[in-house]
Motif scaffolding. Structure first.
Motif, PDB file in Angstrom:
ATOM      1  N   LEU A 183       0.821  -1.204   0.000  1.00 54.16           N
ATOM      2  CA  LEU A 183       0.000   0.000   0.000  1.00 54.16           C
ATOM      3  C   LEU A 183       0.860   1.260   0.000  1.00 54.16           C
ATOM      4  CD1 LEU A 183      -2.901   1.077   0.130  1.00 54.16           C
ATOM      5  CD2 LEU A 183      -2.737   0.996   2.634  1.00 54.16           C
ATOM      6  N   ILE A 184       1.879   1.298   0.868  1.00 53.83           N
ATOM      7  CA  ILE A 184       2.756   2.472   0.946  1.00 53.83           C
ATOM      8  C   ILE A 184       3.535   2.637  -0.353  1.00 53.83           C
ATOM      9  CG2 ILE A 184       4.731   3.488   2.129  1.00 53.83           C
ATOM     10  CD1 ILE A 184       3.778   2.069   4.678  1.00 53.83           C
ATOM     11  N   ALA A 185       4.089   1.542  -0.857  1.00 55.27           N
ATOM     12  CA  ALA A 185       4.885   1.611  -2.077  1.00 55.27           C
ATOM     13  C   ALA A 185       4.041   2.060  -3.268  1.00 55.27           C
ATOM     14  CB  ALA A 185       5.512   0.249  -2.369  1.00 55.27           C
ATOM     15  N   SER A 186       2.795   1.603  -3.323  1.00 61.79           N
ATOM     16  CA  SER A 186       1.900   2.008  -4.411  1.00 61.79           C
ATOM     17  C   SER A 186       1.606   3.499  -4.347  1.00 61.79           C
ATOM     18  CB  SER A 186       0.593   1.213  -4.338  1.00 61.79           C
ATOM     19  OG  SER A 186       0.827  -0.163  -4.495  1.00 61.79           O
ATOM     20  N   ALA A 187       1.426   4.025  -3.134  1.00 62.47           N
ATOM     21  CA  ALA A 187       1.191   5.458  -2.976  1.00 62.47           C
ATOM     22  C   ALA A 187       2.411   6.254  -3.422  1.00 62.47           C
ATOM     23  CB  ALA A 187       0.843   5.770  -1.522  1.00 62.47           C
ATOM     24  N   VAL A 188       3.603   5.792  -3.023  1.00 63.19           N
ATOM     25  CA  VAL A 188       4.827   6.489  -3.412  1.00 63.19           C
ATOM     26  C   VAL A 188       5.020   6.456  -4.927  1.00 63.19           C
ATOM     27  CG1 VAL A 188       7.352   6.459  -3.264  1.00 63.19           C
ATOM     28  CG2 VAL A 188       5.985   6.098  -1.199  1.00 63.19           C
ATOM     29  N   GLY A 189       4.936   5.253  -5.500  1.00 61.48           N
ATOM     30  CA  GLY A 189       5.117   5.121  -6.945  1.00 61.48           C
ATOM     31  C   GLY A 189       4.035   5.821  -7.740  1.00 61.48           C
ATOM     32  N   GLY A 190       2.789   5.742  -7.254  1.00 61.62           N
ATOM     33  CA  GLY A 190       1.673   6.367  -7.965  1.00 61.62           C
ATOM     34  C   GLY A 190       1.726   7.873  -7.943  1.00 61.62           C
ATOM     35  N   VAL A 191       1.974   8.450  -6.765  1.00 59.48           N
ATOM     36  CA  VAL A 191       2.025   9.916  -6.651  1.00 59.48           C
ATOM     37  C   VAL A 191       3.223  10.464  -7.415  1.00 59.48           C
ATOM     38  CG1 VAL A 191       2.324  11.841  -5.058  1.00 59.48           C
ATOM     39  CG2 VAL A 191       0.745   9.992  -4.485  1.00 59.48           C
ATOM     40  N   ALA A 192       4.389   9.824  -7.247  1.00 57.02           N
ATOM     41  CA  ALA A 192       5.583  10.295  -7.957  1.00 57.02           C
ATOM     42  C   ALA A 192       5.393  10.196  -9.465  1.00 57.02           C
ATOM     43  CB  ALA A 192       6.799   9.486  -7.518  1.00 57.02           C
ATOM     44  N   GLY A 193       4.949   9.027  -9.930  1.00 59.40           N
ATOM     45  CA  GLY A 193       4.754   8.852 -11.359  1.00 59.40           C
ATOM     46  C   GLY A 193       3.662   9.745 -11.915  1.00 59.40           C
ATOM     47  N   GLY A 194       2.576   9.904 -11.145  1.00 56.65           N
ATOM     48  CA  GLY A 194       1.459  10.718 -11.602  1.00 56.65           C
ATOM     49  C   GLY A 194       1.799  12.197 -11.697  1.00 56.65           C
ATOM     50  N   MET A 195       2.396  12.744 -10.654  1.00 53.02           N
ATOM     51  CA  MET A 195       2.681  14.184 -10.624  1.00 53.02           C
ATOM     52  C   MET A 195       3.784  14.560 -11.613  1.00 53.02           C
ATOM     53  SD  MET A 195       0.447  15.361  -8.559  1.00 53.02           S
ATOM     54  CE  MET A 195       1.005  17.035  -8.243  1.00 53.02           C
ATOM     55  N   LEU A 196       4.850  13.761 -11.664  1.00 49.21           N
ATOM     56  CA  LEU A 196       5.972  14.110 -12.531  1.00 49.21           C
ATOM     57  C   LEU A 196       5.631  13.957 -14.010  1.00 49.21           C
ATOM     58  CD1 LEU A 196       8.926  12.471 -10.541  1.00 49.21           C
ATOM     59  CD2 LEU A 196       8.370  14.907 -10.721  1.00 49.21           C
ATOM     60  N   SER A 197       4.751  13.022 -14.330  1.00 53.69           N
ATOM     61  CA  SER A 197       4.416  12.795 -15.742  1.00 53.69           C
ATOM     62  C   SER A 197       3.209  13.607 -16.206  1.00 53.69           C
ATOM     63  CB  SER A 197       4.142  11.305 -15.986  1.00 53.69           C
ATOM     64  OG  SER A 197       2.973  10.871 -15.292  1.00 53.69           O
ATOM     65  N   HIS A 198       2.509  14.250 -15.267  1.00 55.81           N
ATOM     66  CA  HIS A 198       1.233  14.869 -15.637  1.00 55.81           C
ATOM     67  C   HIS A 198       1.346  16.006 -16.649  1.00 55.81           C
ATOM     68  CE1 HIS A 198      -3.042  15.512 -15.308  1.00 55.81           C
ATOM     69  NE2 HIS A 198      -2.791  16.806 -15.291  1.00 55.81           N
ATOM     70  N   PRO A 199       2.344  16.893 -16.561  1.00 58.11           N
ATOM     71  CA  PRO A 199       2.415  17.938 -17.598  1.00 58.11           C
ATOM     72  C   PRO A 199       2.449  17.369 -19.010  1.00 58.11           C
ATOM     73  CG  PRO A 199       3.861  18.484 -15.775  1.00 58.11           C
ATOM     74  CD  PRO A 199       3.358  17.094 -15.512  1.00 58.11           C
ATOM     75  N   PHE A 200       3.162  16.277 -19.209  1.00 55.45           N
ATOM     76  CA  PHE A 200       3.209  15.650 -20.533  1.00 55.45           C
ATOM     77  C   PHE A 200       1.829  15.119 -20.927  1.00 55.45           C
ATOM     78  CE2 PHE A 200       7.581  14.974 -18.873  1.00 55.45           C
ATOM     79  CZ  PHE A 200       8.250  15.759 -19.793  1.00 55.45           C
ATOM     80  N   THR A 249      -4.203   2.406  -9.910  1.00 56.83           N
ATOM     81  CA  THR A 249      -3.683   1.487 -10.918  1.00 56.83           C
ATOM     82  C   THR A 249      -2.410   0.808 -10.434  1.00 56.83           C
ATOM     83  OG1 THR A 249      -4.617   2.764 -12.752  1.00 56.83           O
ATOM     84  CG2 THR A 249      -2.773   1.309 -13.272  1.00 56.83           C
ATOM     85  N   VAL A 250      -1.516   1.610  -9.833  1.00 61.06           N
ATOM     86  CA  VAL A 250      -0.255   1.066  -9.330  1.00 61.06           C
ATOM     87  C   VAL A 250      -0.514   0.037  -8.231  1.00 61.06           C
ATOM     88  CG1 VAL A 250       1.857   1.645  -8.067  1.00 61.06           C
ATOM     89  CG2 VAL A 250       1.136   3.051  -9.991  1.00 61.06           C
TER      90      VAL A 250
END
Length: 276
Positions: A183-200, A249-250
């Motif tokens: 659960l923690i890892a999914s939150a970390v990976g999801g938030v990081a991946g989501g926020m950093l990739s969102h402008p694209f 999703t993550v």
């Protein structure tokens, strides 16, 4: 993923795609609507408009993401003589590579889905209309390929690279249970991946929604137009819905990676034994 062969990783990716695609389609619609400045809705008829293209996109993307990433991770594992840290970073790079390859498939399918969400039309009629008017290339079905490649490299790097790395660290070094660590890892990976990739993703969505180029042209001109509309924060419109979508999703993907391989190998090989 390394314990599965390429065909089994493809099956794992398709399984994840069907589960998360059906559950999370409303967040995908809300993300696309927010990015394009369209009104939000709770109507299932509208929320699930384009679901055929959406599921095709998710199944195709994830089968490629899981297949390519699993292959690259296995090659890295077989040939790596580096430290645990260097192997972890190579695994993130493998996941990013899987995302970049999958973006080539995702771009035309997402364009069809976005055009359906905006203007209606059937799964077959919409790509035919786009091809007749704009062609099959970068002005038509592959409009938005550049930002899609950039987005998916970051997103899949978070989903299939960062998330398992964080889970492993939480379990091995901090003694967390697999459920809590996932659960923690999914939150970390999801938030990081989501926020950093969102402008694209915002750039791609606006380019694909405005295929006629009335407001948005190419990659650079779309960035300039969006910043002129609302500053750099305009690039983050829809980030909340997309981050919710990606984090869920993550989590689904990570849990499927933890739980489904034993069933997939049993189905595929008939004896349930791990690969040696």
């Amino acid at each position: 993923m390394q314990a599965l062969d390429e065909r089994e990783n493809v099956l794992l990716g398709v399984s994840v795609a069907v589960i998360e695609g059906l559950l999370l389609q409303p967040t995908l619609y809300w993300k696309n609507a927010r990015a394009q400045g369209l009104p939000l809705t709770l109507s299932p008829r509208i929320l699930y408009r384009g679901i055929g293209a959406s599921l095709t996109n998710e199944a195709g993307q994830m089968s490629i993401q899981f297949g390519v990433t699993g292959l690259l991770k296995a090659l890295i594992q077989d040939g790596s003589g580096g430290t645990d840290v260097s192997s972890q970073w190579l695994s993130i790079g493998a996941a990013a590579g899987g995302g970049m390859v999958a973006a080539v498939f995702a771009t035309p399918v997402e364009l069809v889905m976005i055009q359906q969400q905006r203007f209606g039309g059937g799964v077959a009629a919409t790509p035919l209309r786009v091809m007749r008017r704009f062609g099959p290339g970068s002005a038509g079905l592959f409009r938005g390929l550049g930002p899609a490649v950039s987005r998916d490299a970051v997103y899949v790097g978070g989903m299939l690279g960062v998330t398992p790395m964080v889970q492993e660290q939480l379990e091995r070094k901090h003694g967390q249970s697999s459920e809590v660590a996932s659960l923690i890892a999914s939150a970390v990976g999801g938030v990081a991946g989501g926020m950093l990739s969102h402008p694209f993703d915002t750039i791609k969505t606006c380019m694909q929604g405005d295929i006629e180029r009335k407001m948005y042209g190419g990659f650079a001109s779309t960035v300039r137009a969006l910043v002129a509309e609302g500053g750099y924060s305009r690039l983050m419109h829809g980030a909340m819905w997309r981050t919710i979508n990606i984090t869920a999703t993550v989590y689904i993907a990570n849990e499927c990676c933890n739980r489904l391989p034993q069933f997939i190998t049993r189905l595929s090989r008939g004896d349930g034994r791990d690969r040696t």
